[in-house]
Motif scaffolding. Structure first.
Motif, mmCIF file in Angstrom:
data_model
loop_
_atom_site.group_PDB
_atom_site.id
_atom_site.type_symbol
_atom_site.label_atom_id
_atom_site.label_comp_id
_atom_site.label_asym_id
_atom_site.label_seq_id
_atom_site.Cartn_x
_atom_site.Cartn_y
_atom_site.Cartn_z
ATOM 1 N N VAL A 153 -10.355 22.929 11.911
ATOM 2 C CA VAL A 153 -11.104 21.832 12.527
ATOM 3 C C VAL A 153 -10.195 21.021 13.450
ATOM 4 C CG1 VAL A 153 -12.278 19.645 12.042
ATOM 5 C CG2 VAL A 153 -12.800 21.663 10.667
ATOM 6 N N ALA A 154 -8.989 20.698 12.976
ATOM 7 C CA ALA A 154 -8.067 19.882 13.772
ATOM 8 C C ALA A 154 -7.675 20.581 15.067
ATOM 9 C CB ALA A 154 -6.819 19.564 12.954
ATOM 10 N N ALA A 155 -7.658 21.916 15.052
ATOM 11 C CA ALA A 155 -7.272 22.667 16.252
ATOM 12 C C ALA A 155 -8.241 22.439 17.409
ATOM 13 C CB ALA A 155 -7.179 24.154 15.936
ATOM 14 N N LEU A 163 4.718 29.584 19.981
ATOM 15 C CA LEU A 163 3.329 29.739 20.408
ATOM 16 C C LEU A 163 2.847 28.617 21.324
ATOM 17 C CD1 LEU A 163 1.720 30.901 17.023
ATOM 18 C CD2 LEU A 163 2.158 32.308 19.044
ATOM 19 N N ALA A 164 3.283 27.373 21.045
ATOM 20 C CA ALA A 164 2.755 26.237 21.811
ATOM 21 C C ALA A 164 3.025 26.347 23.313
ATOM 22 C CB ALA A 164 3.309 24.927 21.248
ATOM 23 N N PRO A 165 4.235 26.729 23.750
ATOM 24 C CA PRO A 165 4.466 26.800 25.201
ATOM 25 C C PRO A 165 3.774 27.996 25.866
ATOM 26 C CG PRO A 165 6.536 26.613 23.975
ATOM 27 C CD PRO A 165 5.478 26.976 23.004
ATOM 28 N N THR A 166 3.448 29.023 25.089
ATOM 29 C CA THR A 166 2.877 30.244 25.667
ATOM 30 C C THR A 166 1.350 30.270 25.557
ATOM 31 O OG1 THR A 166 3.324 31.365 23.567
ATOM 32 C CG2 THR A 166 4.954 31.609 25.321
ATOM 33 N N LEU A 167 0.841 30.151 24.344
ATOM 34 C CA LEU A 167 -0.608 30.209 24.133
ATOM 35 C C LEU A 167 -1.248 28.825 24.044
ATOM 36 C CD1 LEU A 167 -0.761 33.086 21.477
ATOM 37 C CD2 LEU A 167 -0.995 33.247 23.969
ATOM 38 N N GLY A 168 -0.422 27.796 23.892
ATOM 39 C CA GLY A 168 -0.944 26.430 23.818
ATOM 40 C C GLY A 168 -0.940 25.910 22.399
ATOM 41 N N PRO A 169 -0.878 24.577 22.226
ATOM 42 C CA PRO A 169 -0.828 23.984 20.888
ATOM 43 C C PRO A 169 -2.085 24.235 20.065
ATOM 44 C CG PRO A 169 -1.077 22.290 22.571
ATOM 45 C CD PRO A 169 -0.790 23.566 23.289
ATOM 46 N N ARG A 170 -3.243 24.399 20.730
ATOM 47 C CA ARG A 170 -4.480 24.677 19.976
ATOM 48 C C ARG A 170 -4.359 26.021 19.261
ATOM 49 N NH1 ARG A 170 -8.914 21.849 20.944
ATOM 50 N NH2 ARG A 170 -8.446 21.505 23.151
ATOM 51 N N ALA A 171 -3.859 27.028 19.996
ATOM 52 C CA ALA A 171 -3.668 28.346 19.398
ATOM 53 C C ALA A 171 -2.613 28.294 18.299
ATOM 54 C CB ALA A 171 -3.269 29.354 20.468
ATOM 55 N N ALA A 172 -1.581 27.482 18.497
ATOM 56 C CA ALA A 172 -0.532 27.372 17.487
ATOM 57 C C ALA A 172 -1.091 26.809 16.183
ATOM 58 C CB ALA A 172 0.605 26.494 18.005
ATOM 59 N N ALA A 177 -3.666 27.810 10.559
ATOM 60 C CA ALA A 177 -4.841 27.937 9.697
ATOM 61 C C ALA A 177 -4.963 29.355 9.147
ATOM 62 C CB ALA A 177 -6.102 27.549 10.473
ATOM 63 N N VAL A 178 -4.735 30.343 10.007
ATOM 64 C CA VAL A 178 -4.815 31.744 9.571
ATOM 65 C C VAL A 178 -3.718 32.037 8.551
ATOM 66 C CG1 VAL A 178 -4.595 34.138 10.326
ATOM 67 C CG2 VAL A 178 -5.911 32.512 11.704
ATOM 68 N N ILE A 179 -2.518 31.533 8.792
ATOM 69 C CA ILE A 179 -1.404 31.774 7.866
ATOM 70 C C ILE A 179 -1.696 31.147 6.501
ATOM 71 C CG2 ILE A 179 1.012 31.177 7.420
ATOM 72 C CD1 ILE A 179 1.491 31.542 10.452
ATOM 73 N N ALA A 180 -2.300 29.960 6.484
ATOM 74 C CA ALA A 180 -2.670 29.338 5.203
ATOM 75 C C ALA A 180 -3.615 30.235 4.421
ATOM 76 C CB ALA A 180 -3.305 27.967 5.448
#
Length: 393
Positions: A89-91, A155-164, A169-172
């Motif tokens: 949700v936060a993403a 991930l944040a600089p390449t795919l963006g902080p939303r994707a990071a 969430a997926v790792i959790a």
């Protein structure tokens, strides 16, 4: 005491590393996303606080619920799923209003203690090698603490902080696959009323002398650790003019701790856990004091790395003593409250260092070393010949 099955260590890491990695990464991804979407750094800091503070407040309740539960594994799995949903949700901050993101992160903060201190209290199941189990648990904390921020940084600089943050969430969710592999037997003890049970846990922490010594020592150590990153910024500015160089100092401690935790299961078992805490935290303090002598940034980084290396053994010993010195009906409370106290102490150390930022940063680093030495000295209060309060694993 029998050895754990060959795959026991892999199962333990599979259950614990994902949720700890996700939490460690989320605290970095959340403020980056807030700044990216809203341009408001204060909002990012507030969102991180909302994700962390509830866990400190509800730690006794989480521990009491786990101690009383007939199926503690199910509670941990539900907590991992809820944490993953909250990060998901936060993403979507932006399309999702700020109030909803705050609510989701508050829920994640309430659930995080299940996967940290709560999970730690169950890793040494009957029939396993408790020392090895807690050495692996210390490794799990270090892996999560390093891997989460590192993944976000990639991930944040390449795919963006939303994707990071979505990745966190997926790792959790991966803990849902690992937890069923881990033995999590319910506590074999009678339990009083929930409020009385929580009170019993706090009383044990405050009045059982061995447990009080371990808790105080571990909390002070984390206060000292919290000072170090703030001191590192001033040291980096003085040496290079670039605050970002402080990352090398912080990374050196993390890398040293990670290597030490990986080697800890191989270390000969020649010292008692309480002596290991005394000697280990003392060595961390001495290495940190040496790093504060101002011989050059390279030497500071190397000596901080050595201090991190020395921190692994006493941390594993601290976890083991929490288990062996806890009355059986409050074991999870001791772990969740102990973890919460250390989290609060780390934040307190950083806050105090921030208030003293006008001082010479090498003095701040020396102060960090002095606090580590104080944490070691506290273990002198651990009574000789102390009997175990809980059944040994």
């Amino acid at each position: 005491m029998s050895e754990a099955p060959p795959m026991g260590g892999a199962r333990q890491l599979a259950a614990s590393v994902p949720i700890r990695t996700a939490a460690g990464g989320a605290t970095i991804a959340i403020p980056i996303l807030a700044v990216d979407v809203t341009g408001d750094l204060a909002l990012g800091a507030a969102l991180v606080a909302i994700a962390l503070v509830p866990g400190i407040v509800v730690a006794p309740l989480v521990g009491a619920l786990l101690d009383r539960s007939h199926n503690p594994r199910l509670l941990m799995m539900l907590a991992a799923a809820g944490t993953a949903a909250a990060y998901g949700v936060a993403a979507f901050l932006g399309p999702v209003p700020v109030w909803a993101v705050m609510l989701g992160l508050a829920v994640s903060g309430l659930l995080i203690p299940f996967g940290f201190g709560g999970l730690s209290s169950f890793v040494a199941a009957p029939g396993t090698d408790a020392r090895k189990a807690y050495a692996l648990d210390a490794l799990s904390y270090n892996l999560g603490g390093v891997a989460g921020p590192a993944l976000v940084a990639a991930l944040a600089p390449t795919l963006g902080p939303r994707a990071a943050l979505l990745a966190m969430a997926v790792i959790a969710l991966l803990s849902l696959a690992g937890l069923p592999l881990l033995r999590v037997p319910p506590r074999a003890a009678s339990h009083p009323h929930l409020v009385r049970s929580m009170a019993d846990g706090l009383v044990a922490l405050a009045t059982h002398r061995p447990l009080a010594a371990v808790t105080t020592s571990g909390t002070l150590a984390e206060f000292g650790r919290g000072i170090m990153p703030i001191a590192a910024i001033g040291i980096a500015l003085g040496a290079t003019g670039d605050a970002s160089a402080s990352a090398y100092v912080v990374a050196a401690f993390a890398a040293g701790a990670l290597v030490g935790a990986a080697l800890e299961p191989l270390r000969p078992d020649v010292l008692t856990p309480q002596t290991t805490m005394l000697v280990g935290f003392g060595l961390v303090g001495l290495a940190t004091l040496a790093a504060s002598l101002g011989i050059g940034l390279g030497w500071t980084i190397a000596l901080v790395g050595i201090s991190g290396l020395c921190s692994a053994a006493p941390t594993a010993a601290m976890l083991l003593l929490r288990r062996t010195q806890s009355p059986v009906h409050v074991v999870s409370q001791v772990f969740t409250v102990g973890a919460a106290l250390r989290a609060a102490a780390s934040a307190g150390g950083a806050a105090v260092a921030g208030l003293l930022a006008g001082l010479d940063p090498l003095l701040l680093l020396a102060g960090s070393g002095a606090v580590w030495l104080l944490s070691a000295a506290v273990m002198l209060a651990f009574p000789r010949g102390s009997r175990l309060a809980a059944a040994s694993s």
